[in-house]
Design a protein around this motif. Structure first.
Motif, PDB file in Angstrom:
ATOM      1  N   ASP A   1       0.842  -1.187   0.000  1.00 44.96           N
ATOM      2  CA  ASP A   1       0.000   0.000   0.000  1.00 44.96           C
ATOM      3  C   ASP A   1       0.882   1.244   0.000  1.00 44.96           C
ATOM      4  O   ASP A   1       1.577   1.538   0.972  1.00 44.96           O
ATOM      5  CB  ASP A   1      -0.900  -0.014   1.234  1.00 44.96           C
ATOM      6  N   GLN A   2       0.831   2.008  -1.081  1.00 38.37           N
ATOM      7  CA  GLN A   2       1.692   3.180  -1.207  1.00 38.37           C
ATOM      8  C   GLN A   2       1.388   4.233  -0.158  1.00 38.37           C
ATOM      9  O   GLN A   2       2.289   4.943   0.320  1.00 38.37           O
ATOM     10  CB  GLN A   2       1.554   3.784  -2.598  1.00 38.37           C
ATOM     11  N   ILE A   3       0.118   4.368   0.252  1.00 33.38           N
ATOM     12  CA  ILE A   3      -0.240   5.380   1.247  1.00 33.38           C
ATOM     13  C   ILE A   3       0.449   5.079   2.571  1.00 33.38           C
ATOM     14  O   ILE A   3       0.986   5.982   3.233  1.00 33.38           O
ATOM     15  CB  ILE A   3      -1.764   5.449   1.444  1.00 33.38           C
ATOM     16  N   GLU A   4       0.462   3.808   2.971  1.00 34.97           N
ATOM     17  CA  GLU A   4       1.150   3.434   4.202  1.00 34.97           C
ATOM     18  C   GLU A   4       2.627   3.782   4.115  1.00 34.97           C
ATOM     19  O   GLU A   4       3.208   4.348   5.048  1.00 34.97           O
ATOM     20  CB  GLU A   4       0.981   1.933   4.467  1.00 34.97           C
ATOM     21  N   ALA A   5       3.245   3.443   2.991  1.00 35.82           N
ATOM     22  CA  ALA A   5       4.673   3.697   2.826  1.00 35.82           C
ATOM     23  C   ALA A   5       4.980   5.188   2.844  1.00 35.82           C
ATOM     24  O   ALA A   5       5.909   5.647   3.524  1.00 35.82           O
ATOM     25  CB  ALA A   5       5.171   3.061   1.527  1.00 35.82           C
ATOM     26  N   LEU A   6       4.199   5.974   2.105  1.00 35.85           N
ATOM     27  CA  LEU A   6       4.456   7.402   2.024  1.00 35.85           C
ATOM     28  C   LEU A   6       4.182   8.108   3.350  1.00 35.85           C
ATOM     29  O   LEU A   6       4.840   9.092   3.691  1.00 35.85           O
ATOM     30  CB  LEU A   6       3.599   8.031   0.919  1.00 35.85           C
ATOM     31  N   THR A   7       3.218   7.599   4.113  1.00 37.37           N
ATOM     32  CA  THR A   7       2.842   8.227   5.373  1.00 37.37           C
ATOM     33  C   THR A   7       3.851   7.951   6.476  1.00 37.37           C
ATOM     34  O   THR A   7       4.197   8.854   7.251  1.00 37.37           O
ATOM     35  CB  THR A   7       1.452   7.725   5.824  1.00 37.37           C
TER      36      THR A   7
END
Length: 352
Positions: free
Chosen positions: A193-199
């Protein structure tokens, strides 16, 4: 505590699932391993944990080669997707399990369990069984159990994948808070999940087909991806084939203005521009085409425009009455919002 993958390869029979993986994680850093299913990210995590043995290469923790050490001698904590709580044990007993296995004195065990539950917001649930908890609460207990042994490295293997969107967002906030309280704790966080990584991450290692594709800060990977794969997987992007000649970049019939120093002539290259950076109407780098699709996404409308046979997506806010499909439209983007991609080696983006 630092973690180093020194050209680690893992194979199952004739299949290579991790190929010459080379990555350094700094002490106290949150490193996300991001990639699609089968990219090798969980295998990399399991190699650190000691659950798989590399066919070649080394795993180092704090500069010490731990490749041949059993898991319990590596000083790590791990949380897996399923949480793996013991259903017959209450919350406090679950959290104490690792400490008892290490023969920690009873008074110290009680103190560490209480502290771990307090840090994860689960102190009030110490006497409950896992079946009496929600998914998010079970996940907190699994994290508390991993923290109770006071690891120097915490491994998280898609810990939020079983949670709904609201809980996932709340737990990301909690994990960020937890790391602020434990700034010396090094975290490897596996996710697709890109959102988890970016956050959450200080840096993101993008993986695909058992290999490291690119590594950098979330901001750098989003603003200046070094490959088409990273551009499409981290944030989503318009990837448009362009030609470069005499320092001029052309797409379809349009001559584009870019902030791209050192351009060299090439038969083809790829232009990357994020949909939220594409506006509707005339402006710099205007592209004229036909509206093919309109998607309402709550805060934005996504307009998909056919430009010379290529689909260009624009995420437009405050659009009360979007044009109908089939309407001729013009979209544009600023020179500084586009990146020209060319093929090249794996890029390590400097921290900052």
């Amino acid at each position: 505590m630092s973690v180093r993958f020194d050209r680690v390869s893992v194979s199952y029979g004739s299949q290579t699932v991790l190929d010459a993986f080379d990555l350094a994680v700094e002490p106290g850093e949150v490193m996300a391993l991001l990639g699609p299913s089968g990219s090798g990210k969980t295998t990399a995590l399991r190699a650190v944990a000691g659950f798989v043995t590399p066919a070649s290469g080394r795993v180092l923790i704090g500069g010490r080669d731990v490749t041949a050490l059993p898991p319990h001698k590596r000083g790590i904590g791990m949380v897996v997707q399923s949480y793996a709580l013991f259903p017959h044990l209450r919350v406090d007993a679950n959290v104490a399990f690792g400490l008892k296995a290490r023969r920690t004195p009873r008074h110290e065990t009680v103190e560490r369990v209480a502290r771990a539950l307090e840090m994860t917001g689960m102190a009030a649930y110490a006497r409950r069984y896992p079946r009496e908890l929600s998914g998010g609460q079970q996940q907190r207990v699994a994290i508390a159990r991993a923290l109770a042994i006071r690891p120097e490295v915490l491994l998280l293997d898609e810990p939020l994948s079983a949670l709904d969107a609201a809980l996932r967002s709340a737990m990301l906030t909690e994990l960020a808070r937890l790391h602020r309280e434990l700034p010396d704790l090094t975290i490897l966080y596996v996710t697709h999940d890109q959102i988890e990584a970016l956050t959450l991450a200080d840096r993101v290692a993008v993986m695909d087909s058992a290999r490291l594709k690119e590594c950098g800060t979330p901001l750098d990977l989003h603003r200046s991806p070094g490959s088409e794969f990273t551009a499409s997987f981290v944030g989503g992007a318009n990837l448009l084939p362009v030609s470069v000649s005499g320092g001029t970049v052309r797409f379809a019939d349009a001559e584009l203005q870019l902030v791209a120093p050192g351009l060299t002539d090439a038969d083809t290259a790829t232009l990357c521009v994020r949909p939220h950076r594409v506006g509707l109407g005339d402006g710099p780098n205007a592209l004229r085409g036909t509206l093919a699709e309109v998607q309402w996404r709550g805060a934005t409308h996504r307009l998909v425009v056919d430009v010379a046979g290529h689909r260009v997506a624009a995420d437009v806010t405050e659009l009360r009455d979007p044009p109908a499909p089939g309407t001729p439209v013009t979209v544009h983007f600023a020179p500084q919002d586009a990146v020209l991609l060319t093929s090249g080696p794996v890029r390590e983006v400097a921290r900052g």
